[in-house]
Design an enzyme around this catalytic site. Structure first.
Site, PDB file in Angstrom:
ATOM      1  N   ASP A 256       0.705  -1.163   0.026  1.00 34.75           N
ATOM      2  CA  ASP A 256      -0.044  -0.004   0.001  1.00 34.75           C
ATOM      3  C   ASP A 256       0.826   1.360   0.178  1.00 34.75           C
ATOM      4  O   ASP A 256       0.380   2.291   0.426  1.00 34.75           O
ATOM      5  CB  ASP A 256      -0.799   0.133   1.525  1.00 34.75           C
ATOM      6  CG  ASP A 256      -2.312  -0.322   0.949  1.00 34.75           C
ATOM      7  OD1 ASP A 256      -2.869  -0.515  -0.245  1.00 34.75           O
ATOM      8  OD2 ASP A 256      -2.952  -0.687   2.045  1.00 34.75           O
ATOM      9  N   LYS A 259      -0.254   4.673  -1.292  1.00 29.22           N
ATOM     10  CA  LYS A 259      -1.007   5.646  -0.541  1.00 29.22           C
ATOM     11  C   LYS A 259      -0.458   6.738  -0.096  1.00 29.22           C
ATOM     12  O   LYS A 259      -1.174   7.772   0.339  1.00 29.22           O
ATOM     13  CB  LYS A 259      -1.556   5.091   0.872  1.00 29.22           C
ATOM     14  CG  LYS A 259      -2.958   3.829   0.635  1.00 29.22           C
ATOM     15  CD  LYS A 259      -3.169   3.239   1.863  1.00 29.22           C
ATOM     16  CE  LYS A 259      -4.499   2.239   1.445  1.00 29.22           C
ATOM     17  NZ  LYS A 259      -4.903   1.392   2.599  1.00 29.22           N
ATOM     18  N   HIS A 284      -4.092   4.356  -5.614  1.00 30.19           N
ATOM     19  CA  HIS A 284      -2.935   3.837  -4.770  1.00 30.19           C
ATOM     20  C   HIS A 284      -2.192   2.974  -5.531  1.00 30.19           C
ATOM     21  O   HIS A 284      -1.121   2.540  -5.308  1.00 30.19           O
ATOM     22  CB  HIS A 284      -3.121   3.722  -3.402  1.00 30.19           C
ATOM     23  CG  HIS A 284      -4.006   2.358  -2.997  1.00 30.19           C
ATOM     24  ND1 HIS A 284      -5.186   2.178  -3.290  1.00 30.19           N
ATOM     25  CD2 HIS A 284      -3.158   1.224  -2.367  1.00 30.19           C
ATOM     26  CE1 HIS A 284      -5.669   0.903  -2.626  1.00 30.19           C
ATOM     27  NE2 HIS A 284      -4.446   0.518  -2.360  1.00 30.19           N
ATOM     28  N   HIS A 310      -2.958  -5.716  -6.004  1.00 30.05           N
ATOM     29  CA  HIS A 310      -3.438  -6.583  -5.179  1.00 30.05           C
ATOM     30  C   HIS A 310      -4.878  -6.322  -4.659  1.00 30.05           C
ATOM     31  O   HIS A 310      -5.800  -6.962  -4.171  1.00 30.05           O
ATOM     32  CB  HIS A 310      -2.790  -6.127  -3.639  1.00 30.05           C
ATOM     33  CG  HIS A 310      -3.096  -4.821  -3.264  1.00 30.05           C
ATOM     34  ND1 HIS A 310      -2.213  -3.681  -3.680  1.00 30.05           N
ATOM     35  CD2 HIS A 310      -3.699  -4.008  -2.407  1.00 30.05           C
ATOM     36  CE1 HIS A 310      -2.418  -2.330  -3.179  1.00 30.05           C
ATOM     37  NE2 HIS A 310      -3.246  -2.792  -2.160  1.00 30.05           N
ATOM     38  N   HIS A 311      -5.638  -5.340  -5.578  1.00 30.87           N
ATOM     39  CA  HIS A 311      -6.895  -5.214  -5.412  1.00 30.87           C
ATOM     40  C   HIS A 311      -7.848  -5.706  -6.828  1.00 30.87           C
ATOM     41  O   HIS A 311      -9.092  -5.417  -7.081  1.00 30.87           O
ATOM     42  CB  HIS A 311      -7.399  -3.726  -5.224  1.00 30.87           C
ATOM     43  CG  HIS A 311      -7.135  -3.109  -3.847  1.00 30.87           C
ATOM     44  ND1 HIS A 311      -7.711  -3.444  -2.892  1.00 30.87           N
ATOM     45  CD2 HIS A 311      -6.270  -2.461  -3.591  1.00 30.87           C
ATOM     46  CE1 HIS A 311      -7.282  -2.929  -1.725  1.00 30.87           C
ATOM     47  NE2 HIS A 311      -6.470  -1.972  -2.169  1.00 30.87           N
ATOM     48  N   ASP A 353      -4.491  -9.167   2.580  1.00 30.91           N
ATOM     49  CA  ASP A 353      -4.724  -7.733   2.998  1.00 30.91           C
ATOM     50  C   ASP A 353      -6.136  -7.599   3.480  1.00 30.91           C
ATOM     51  O   ASP A 353      -6.459  -6.796   4.556  1.00 30.91           O
ATOM     52  CB  ASP A 353      -4.543  -6.968   1.645  1.00 30.91           C
ATOM     53  CG  ASP A 353      -4.836  -5.639   1.671  1.00 30.91           C
ATOM     54  OD1 ASP A 353      -4.566  -4.917   2.737  1.00 30.91           O
ATOM     55  OD2 ASP A 353      -5.297  -4.819   0.918  1.00 30.91           O
TER      56      ASP A 353
HETATM   57  P1  C2E Z   1      -7.770  -1.153   3.799  1.00 34.22           P
HETATM   58  O1  C2E Z   1      -8.380  -0.689   4.946  1.00 34.22           O
HETATM   59  O2  C2E Z   1      -6.304  -1.880   3.994  1.00 34.22           O
HETATM   60  O3  C2E Z   1      -8.840  -2.597   2.956  1.00 34.22           O
HETATM   61  C1  C2E Z   1      -8.227  -3.454   2.289  1.00 34.22           C
HETATM   62  C2  C2E Z   1      -9.370  -4.141   1.407  1.00 34.22           C
HETATM   63  O4  C2E Z   1      -9.804  -5.100   2.456  1.00 34.22           O
HETATM   64  C3  C2E Z   1     -10.516  -3.282   1.128  1.00 34.22           C
HETATM   65  O5  C2E Z   1     -10.294  -3.013  -0.283  1.00 34.22           O
HETATM   66  C4  C2E Z   1     -11.511  -4.230   0.942  1.00 34.22           C
HETATM   67  O6  C2E Z   1     -11.684  -5.109  -0.143  1.00 34.22           O
HETATM   68  C5  C2E Z   1     -11.436  -5.095   2.159  1.00 34.22           C
HETATM   69  N1  C2E Z   1     -12.161  -4.587   3.334  1.00 34.22           N
HETATM   70  C6  C2E Z   1     -12.077  -3.853   4.357  1.00 34.22           C
HETATM   71  N2  C2E Z   1     -12.918  -3.473   5.192  1.00 34.22           N
HETATM   72  C7  C2E Z   1     -13.944  -4.306   4.775  1.00 34.22           C
HETATM   73  C8  C2E Z   1     -15.344  -4.405   5.097  1.00 34.22           C
HETATM   74  O7  C2E Z   1     -15.599  -3.815   6.434  1.00 34.22           O
HETATM   75  N3  C2E Z   1     -16.119  -5.475   4.585  1.00 34.22           N
HETATM   76  C9  C2E Z   1     -15.438  -6.261   3.343  1.00 34.22           C
HETATM   77  N4  C2E Z   1     -16.312  -6.763   2.681  1.00 34.22           N
HETATM   78  N5  C2E Z   1     -14.245  -5.914   2.968  1.00 34.22           N
HETATM   79  C10 C2E Z   1     -13.448  -4.962   3.636  1.00 34.22           C
HETATM   80  P2  C2E Z   1     -10.989  -1.492  -0.872  1.00 34.22           P
HETATM   81  O8  C2E Z   1     -12.437  -1.534  -0.747  1.00 34.22           O
HETATM   82  O9  C2E Z   1     -10.580  -1.551  -2.287  1.00 34.22           O
HETATM   83  O10 C2E Z   1     -10.371  -0.438  -0.074  1.00 34.22           O
HETATM   84  C11 C2E Z   1      -8.886   0.042  -0.274  1.00 34.22           C
HETATM   85  C12 C2E Z   1      -8.580   0.986   0.737  1.00 34.22           C
HETATM   86  O11 C2E Z   1      -9.417   2.041   0.442  1.00 34.22           O
HETATM   87  C13 C2E Z   1      -8.743   0.727   2.151  1.00 34.22           C
HETATM   88  O12 C2E Z   1      -7.530  -0.150   2.519  1.00 34.22           O
HETATM   89  C14 C2E Z   1      -9.107   1.682   2.667  1.00 34.22           C
HETATM   90  O13 C2E Z   1      -7.539   2.305   2.913  1.00 34.22           O
HETATM   91  C15 C2E Z   1      -9.610   2.701   1.814  1.00 34.22           C
HETATM   92  N6  C2E Z   1     -11.236   2.667   2.180  1.00 34.22           N
HETATM   93  C16 C2E Z   1     -12.267   1.626   1.671  1.00 34.22           C
HETATM   94  N7  C2E Z   1     -13.299   1.967   2.094  1.00 34.22           N
HETATM   95  C17 C2E Z   1     -13.128   2.994   2.957  1.00 34.22           C
HETATM   96  C18 C2E Z   1     -14.274   3.787   3.870  1.00 34.22           C
HETATM   97  O14 C2E Z   1     -15.373   3.484   3.654  1.00 34.22           O
HETATM   98  N8  C2E Z   1     -13.740   5.033   4.293  1.00 34.22           N
HETATM   99  C19 C2E Z   1     -12.304   5.058   4.407  1.00 34.22           C
HETATM  100  N9  C2E Z   1     -11.898   6.157   5.048  1.00 34.22           N
HETATM  101  N10 C2E Z   1     -11.259   4.495   3.724  1.00 34.22           N
HETATM  102  C20 C2E Z   1     -11.783   3.295   2.833  1.00 34.22           C
HETATM  103  C1  SIN Z   2      -4.361   1.040   6.365  1.00 37.72           C
HETATM  104  O1  SIN Z   2      -4.054   1.332   7.416  1.00 37.72           O
HETATM  105  O2  SIN Z   2      -5.315   1.309   5.698  1.00 37.72           O
HETATM  106  C2  SIN Z   2      -3.251   0.443   5.488  1.00 37.72           C
HETATM  107  C3  SIN Z   2      -2.342  -0.913   5.741  1.00 37.72           C
HETATM  108  C4  SIN Z   2      -2.734  -2.214   5.049  1.00 37.72           C
HETATM  109  O3  SIN Z   2      -3.893  -2.153   4.253  1.00 37.72           O
HETATM  110  O4  SIN Z   2      -2.342  -3.229   5.549  1.00 37.72           O
HETATM  111 FE    FE Z   3      -4.492  -1.395  -1.025  1.00 39.15          FE
HETATM  112 FE    FE Z   4      -4.110  -2.725   2.136  1.00 40.84          FE
END
Ligand code: C2E
Ligand code: SIN
Ligand code: FE
Ligand code: FE
Ligand code: SIN
Length: 416
Positions: A256, A259, A284, A310-311, A353
């Site tokens: 990541d 970011k 990102h 990774h996404h 992740d």
């Molecule tokens: P991240 O926090 O590292 O989350 C990585 C991935 O984990 C997400 O990719 C998603 O596929 C999964 N994930 C995280 N939380 C949940 C959840 O509550 N339920 C489910 N089913 N899956 C979950 P994604 O969605 O492409 O998001 C990429 C990054 O974008 C996230 O990394 C985070 O940094 C940000 N992000 C995504 N949604 C939000 C949000 O609602 N608010 C904020 N502030 N950031 C967000």
């Molecule tokens: C985050 O805190 O959202 C980034 C770290 C991770 O995806 O492992």
């Molecule tokens: Fe990511």
């Molecule tokens: Fe991540």
């Protein structure tokens, strides 16, 4: 005749290839776990020890860092024991504590029959729990050439030619302390490599002075162990498996770093993102890929594959989609990438992740309990995730849990 031609006339090609390979190994950026594994491998080969462990000096105590045990762990399998989390004080009560305190090697022929004049005792808890019988021990302090203690290595149960356990030989007692200096320097380097990566991650994506980097270490370790299981099932050779496991651990920690290009107002938004904000977040992957674009090393290449992909999802609905090279976002026309078009390291990190995001607290969500996270992963099998990767993940759940327990989020991070 060129320089290399003249070398080839003196030595056989395979000798040179071997030498080049050795030199290359020294130049690798290696993670601390790969270095500890190598040290134990060499020390055990030299001494005939069946088992061994390394403790690293950390905050004035000896932190358990790595273990080998040929009789306890299924040979070559991913194992949870290397992630066990405990420390031993530096005092005269334990064998490793005493070695750190005295600064001298210690040779024990039978741990259960220590001479009465010894201050330390053998702690048989581990034997009892693991169903193991420790007999001979050779424990050495690991000093750098500048005389700084970095840890203690403990070798256990020397085997003779017939496979029986006996005392450590004179040769082992002479040679292992010689190896210790090199081991100490390598450990220093590995620790520095890990810290350097964590510092970079902190600058790029966390921007939070209280953040310890526990979550990226988890993603790195989950990914490394899922790969380990995958490689085992595919019959990948040991050396290739070890090298790739090391690379994937390092590269996954960097998944990541892209970011760095995302504004705090979006990245740290407490609530749900708007569609436009999420479109910004999606970049990102491309920013991260561009950081490793020069592809000068395998680590760069793998870091780029992981950061960029990774996404992506197994069923083709992920982002950023297929691009043959890293392009400027303005020129970016996404076409979905699916199944084996997604590189294996990225398919593995995708699962690691999400599992970590689900089981951790984020600025925008609470942490979920493990069972709920496992249910989501099972439900996404063949949709978001590669079924082979999902199978490997479920096969090593005890290892996953041990990693989760070792790299805990610090309680000082603000909740919401
Ligand atoms: P991240 O926090 O590292 O989350 C990585 C991935 O984990 C997400 O990719 C998603 O596929 C999964 N994930 C995280 N939380 C949940 C959840 O509550 N339920 C489910 N089913 N899956 C979950 P994604 O969605 O492409 O998001 C990429 C990054 O974008 C996230 O990394 C985070 O940094 C940000 N992000 C995504 N949604 C939000 C949000 O609602 N608010 C904020 N502030 N950031 C967000
Ligand atoms: C985050 O805190 O959202 C980034 C770290 C991770 O995806 O492992
Ligand atoms: Fe990511
Ligand atoms: Fe991540
Ligand atoms: C590295 O992986 O760190 C560099 C050497 C390589 O291309 O494998």
């Amino acid at each position: 005749m060129t320089f290399s031609d003249s070398l080839y006339s003196q030595y056989s090609g395979s000798e040179i290839a071997l030498m080049m390979k050795r030199i290359e190994e020294f130049n690798y950026l290696q993670d601390i776990d790969a270095i500890l594994d190598k040290i134990l491998e060499e020390a055990r080969q030299l001494s005939g020890a069946e088992a061994g462990s390394i403790f690293i000096l950390e905050d004035g105590a000896l932190r358990f860092a790595y273990v080998h045990n040929d009789s306890l762990f299924r040979k070559d399998a991913a194992n949870a024991e290397i992630y066990f989390d405990f420390s031993v004080p530096i005092d005269d009560q334990s064998i490793v504590g005493y070695v750190a305190l005295s600064g001298k090697p210690l040779v024990i022929d039978d741990a259960y029959r220590l001479p009465a004049d010894r201050p330390y005792t053998f702690n048989s808890d581990y034997d009892k729990k693991a169903g193991y019988l420790t007999r001979s021990v050779l424990a050495v302090p690991l000093y750098t050439f500048h005389g700084r203690l970095t840890g203690v290595m403990q070798l256990i149960n020397a085997k003779d030619e017939n496979g029986g356990v006996g005392p450590f030989s004179k040769k082992a007692q002479d040679l292992i302390p010689l190896l210790a200096g090199n081991a100490a320097v390598a450990i220093d380097r590995g620790t520095m490599n890990r810290e350097m990566i964590l510092r970079m991650v902190k600058m790029a994506e966390l921007r939070d002075p209280l953040e310890t980097g526990a979550h990226v270490q988890r993603v790195g370790a989950y990914s490394a162990e899922i790969y380990h299981q995958w490689a085992l099932k595919k019959g990948i050779g040991t050396q290739k498996k070890k090298r790739t496991k090391d690379l994937i651990r390092l590269a996954a920690m960097l998944h990541d770093v892209g970011k760095v290009g995302i504004p705090d107002t979006i990245l740290k938004k407490p609530g749900k993102l708007t569609e436009q904000e999420f479109d910004v977040i999606k970049l990102h992957t491309i920013y991260g890929g561009r950081l490793f674009m020069n592809r000068s090393s395998r680590l760069d290449r793998m870091s780029m594959q992981i950061a960029l992909n990774h996404h992506e999802k197994w069923n083709g609905t992920g982002y950023p989609g297929k691009i043959s090279d890293i392009v400027h976002p303005e020129d970016f026309k996404p076409v979905s990438k699916k199944q084996l078009e997604i590189p294996l390291p990225a398919r593995i990190v995708a699962l690691a992740d999400v599992y970590d995001a689900l089981t951790s607290r984020r600025s925008y969500k609470k942490s979920w309990d493990q069972q709920k996270a496992l249910d989501i992963i099972a439900a996404e099998n063949g949709q978001h995730f590669d079924p082979e990767v999902v199978a490997c993940f479920f096969e090593i759940l005890p290892v996953i849990s041990a990693i989760q327990n070792k790299f805990r989020d610090s309680d000082t991070i603000s909740s919401n």
